[in-house]
Design a protein around this motif. Sequence first.
Motif, PDB file in Angstrom:
ATOM      1  N   GLY A 189      11.848  47.275 134.839  1.00 36.87           N
ATOM      2  CA  GLY A 189      10.436  47.661 134.783  1.00 36.87           C
ATOM      3  C   GLY A 189      10.209  48.850 133.863  1.00 36.87           C
ATOM      4  N   ARG A 190      11.077  49.856 133.955  1.00 35.59           N
ATOM      5  CA  ARG A 190      10.940  51.036 133.096  1.00 35.59           C
ATOM      6  C   ARG A 190      11.212  50.700 131.633  1.00 35.59           C
ATOM      7  N   LEU A 191      12.205  49.858 131.395  1.00 34.81           N
ATOM      8  CA  LEU A 191      12.517  49.481 130.014  1.00 34.81           C
ATOM      9  C   LEU A 191      11.373  48.710 129.378  1.00 34.81           C
ATOM     10  N   VAL A 192      10.760  47.806 130.144  1.00 27.34           N
ATOM     11  CA  VAL A 192       9.620  47.048 129.609  1.00 27.34           C
ATOM     12  C   VAL A 192       8.449  47.980 129.331  1.00 27.34           C
ATOM     13  N   ALA A 193       8.192  48.928 130.244  1.00 23.57           N
ATOM     14  CA  ALA A 193       7.088  49.863 130.040  1.00 23.57           C
ATOM     15  C   ALA A 193       7.280  50.695 128.770  1.00 23.57           C
ATOM     16  N   ARG A 194       8.541  50.987 128.447  1.00 19.53           N
ATOM     17  CA  ARG A 194       8.806  51.818 127.272  1.00 19.53           C
ATOM     18  C   ARG A 194       8.848  51.008 125.980  1.00 19.53           C
ATOM     19  N   LEU A 195       9.452  49.813 126.018  1.00 22.44           N
ATOM     20  CA  LEU A 195       9.698  49.052 124.790  1.00 22.44           C
ATOM     21  C   LEU A 195       8.830  47.817 124.635  1.00 22.44           C
ATOM     22  N   GLY A 196       8.318  47.279 125.735  1.00 25.29           N
ATOM     23  CA  GLY A 196       7.619  46.008 125.668  1.00 25.29           C
ATOM     24  C   GLY A 196       8.594  44.851 125.848  1.00 25.29           C
ATOM     25  N   ARG A 197       8.092  43.727 126.363  1.00 21.90           N
ATOM     26  CA  ARG A 197       8.951  42.589 126.666  1.00 21.90           C
ATOM     27  C   ARG A 197       9.646  42.036 125.424  1.00 21.90           C
ATOM     28  N   ARG A 198       8.901  41.790 124.373  1.00 24.67           N
ATOM     29  CA  ARG A 198       9.502  41.121 123.223  1.00 24.67           C
ATOM     30  C   ARG A 198      10.565  41.977 122.561  1.00 24.67           C
ATOM     31  N   ARG A 199      10.246  43.237 122.307  1.00 23.79           N
ATOM     32  CA  ARG A 199      11.217  44.117 121.646  1.00 23.79           C
ATOM     33  C   ARG A 199      12.480  44.273 122.482  1.00 23.79           C
ATOM     34  N   CYS A 202      18.162  43.356 123.221  1.00 24.60           N
ATOM     35  CA  CYS A 202      19.280  43.145 124.143  1.00 24.60           C
ATOM     36  C   CYS A 202      20.041  41.864 123.831  1.00 24.60           C
ATOM     37  N   THR A 203      19.357  40.841 123.331  1.00 25.09           N
ATOM     38  CA  THR A 203      20.062  39.618 122.944  1.00 25.09           C
ATOM     39  C   THR A 203      20.981  39.884 121.761  1.00 25.09           C
ATOM     40  N   MET A 204      20.512  40.656 120.795  1.00 22.94           N
ATOM     41  CA  MET A 204      21.351  41.008 119.654  1.00 22.94           C
ATOM     42  C   MET A 204      22.534  41.886 120.089  1.00 22.94           C
ATOM     43  N   LEU A 205      22.282  42.807 121.021  1.00 27.99           N
ATOM     44  CA  LEU A 205      23.366  43.646 121.535  1.00 27.99           C
ATOM     45  C   LEU A 205      24.456  42.792 122.162  1.00 27.99           C
ATOM     46  N   SER A 206      24.063  41.824 122.957  1.00 27.24           N
ATOM     47  CA  SER A 206      25.053  40.960 123.603  1.00 27.24           C
ATOM     48  C   SER A 206      25.812  40.133 122.576  1.00 27.24           C
ATOM     49  N   ALA A 207      25.136  39.715 121.495  1.00 28.86           N
ATOM     50  CA  ALA A 207      25.808  38.935 120.456  1.00 28.86           C
ATOM     51  C   ALA A 207      26.916  39.747 119.785  1.00 28.86           C
ATOM     52  N   VAL A 208      26.606  40.982 119.439  1.00 34.47           N
ATOM     53  CA  VAL A 208      27.580  41.835 118.742  1.00 34.47           C
ATOM     54  C   VAL A 208      28.825  42.047 119.600  1.00 34.47           C
ATOM     55  N   ALA A 220      15.084  34.296 116.739  1.00 36.50           N
ATOM     56  CA  ALA A 220      13.929  33.433 117.007  1.00 36.50           C
ATOM     57  C   ALA A 220      12.964  34.076 117.993  1.00 36.50           C
ATOM     58  N   ALA A 221      13.466  34.895 118.912  1.00 32.92           N
ATOM     59  CA  ALA A 221      12.609  35.517 119.929  1.00 32.92           C
ATOM     60  C   ALA A 221      11.635  36.526 119.342  1.00 32.92           C
ATOM     61  N   ARG A 222      11.822  36.891 118.064  1.00 32.49           N
ATOM     62  CA  ARG A 222      10.871  37.815 117.439  1.00 32.49           C
ATOM     63  C   ARG A 222       9.470  37.219 117.359  1.00 32.49           C
ATOM     64  N   ALA A 223       9.355  35.883 117.444  1.00 33.21           N
ATOM     65  CA  ALA A 223       8.049  35.224 117.349  1.00 33.21           C
ATOM     66  C   ALA A 223       7.393  34.997 118.714  1.00 33.21           C
ATOM     67  N   LEU A 224       7.999  35.484 119.790  1.00 32.01           N
ATOM     68  CA  LEU A 224       7.388  35.334 121.113  1.00 32.01           C
ATOM     69  C   LEU A 224       6.113  36.167 121.213  1.00 32.01           C
ATOM     70  N   PRO A 225       5.178  35.762 122.091  1.00 32.31           N
ATOM     71  CA  PRO A 225       3.979  36.593 122.313  1.00 32.31           C
ATOM     72  C   PRO A 225       4.364  38.002 122.728  1.00 32.31           C
ATOM     73  N   VAL A 226       3.561  38.972 122.320  1.00 34.26           N
ATOM     74  CA  VAL A 226       3.859  40.371 122.615  1.00 34.26           C
ATOM     75  C   VAL A 226       3.570  40.660 124.079  1.00 34.26           C
ATOM     76  N   ASP A 227       4.587  41.207 124.772  1.00 36.59           N
ATOM     77  CA  ASP A 227       4.431  41.663 126.149  1.00 36.59           C
ATOM     78  C   ASP A 227       3.854  40.572 127.043  1.00 36.59           C
ATOM     79  N   ARG A 228       3.032  40.950 128.026  1.00 37.87           N
ATOM     80  CA  ARG A 228       2.534  39.968 128.983  1.00 37.87           C
ATOM     81  C   ARG A 228       1.411  39.150 128.382  1.00 37.87           C
ATOM     82  N   PRO A 229       1.352  37.849 128.744  1.00 30.30           N
ATOM     83  CA  PRO A 229       0.172  37.076 128.414  1.00 30.30           C
ATOM     84  C   PRO A 229      -1.026  37.635 129.187  1.00 30.30           C
ATOM     85  N   PRO A 230      -2.232  37.473 128.650  1.00 32.31           N
ATOM     86  CA  PRO A 230      -3.406  37.946 129.386  1.00 32.31           C
ATOM     87  C   PRO A 230      -3.515  37.254 130.738  1.00 32.31           C
TER      88      PRO A 230
END
Length: 403
Positions: free
Chosen positions: A277-287, A292-298, A391-401
Amino acid sequence: MTPAERPAPSGRRGARGPWAALLAHALLVQVLTFVLRPTTTYRAIELGLPGALLGVLSACFAVAPLLLAVPSGAVTDRVGERAMAFLGSVLVLASALTLAVAGHSLAALVGGSVLLGTGHLCGVIGQQTWVANRAHGADSDTAFGRYTFAASLGQAAGPLLMILYGGGNAIPDTRLLFTTACGGALVLVAVSVLITPTPRPDTGRTGGAAPGGTVRLLRLPGLPRALLTSCVVLAAVDITLVYLPALGTERGIAAGTVGALLTVRGVASMVSRLFLGRLVARLGRRRLLVGCTMLSAVFMAAAALPLGTPALAVSVALAGFGLGVGQPLTMSWLADSAPSGARGRAMSLRLVGNRAGQVVIPSAAGALAADVGAGGVLVATAAGLAGVGYAARALPVDRPPED
């Protein structure tokens, strides 16, 4: 469901009452899954089965659930979360009994894996629908973070049993592990009865989901990318579960050390989910999801390098931290997007994608392992994670309305 009908997922109240039974069930399902699946791998190695069949066994866990996920979601919307969780618990018990009593043949290993996969499916659909119905909007990230924290706790605790039952050997005592899992499955069945079903205000009119609900869900913006990210992330967790033991066998790493590495991965995922919850509040869902997906890949790729045990543990921990984010974020995104009465179906659609990835990716990994070994499988998995992260860079930003 009105906000007053939804227990707060955060604060002290969220861990009491109905939430306590739900979180205990989530923990036990994962403990048993993360005991039975690595133990099945070790039993297959004991039986002298070729490496390519390890990927097939992993895929068997997902075959039946792949076919049953969407119907199971619709049934959950109709009959309630507790009934589905109870069914899943009974199937997990049947799996443990099959492996304990008859697990000295390939047929029994396949049958036990199929039963486990189906029981796991029913259990998690019941759990995820329960959370989706109880938490929505701004609370959903925290609620799913805590739910998946409990799941990660189970994933971390399960492999510890390998340390207790022969952790100093290359292969632990599989018979004792299977027998212990039978006892744990009995407890799981008892806990499932304690889960409190949530009210379903639309059940009387539509049986829990409006006509055409699946089509509506499939048209949600960004759904294909979200489902693809979720399935590859989950498949990557499966790959670590199956191929870290194989990597340890190739390099002469004791089973106890491999169990500790799997526990490190689970604990790291717990940390990312506890603070989701805190991470999403600071960075947003998409970012957050992309990063984190790229971190896991590396660090999945780094784990394939000829590292010492401390460096391998660091790589596994950082990969686990990144892998821990993908599942709860896609759950909360779907929970916010799905209409009331169709959240079981929404969670089942996500699980269809997950199970498809668990069938296709481990099977391909098994074929790859014959040529490049367990390390090559980890590198290929890392490449897949990097692709879905991009590919996830094209997801909607944060929460849907919200509606």
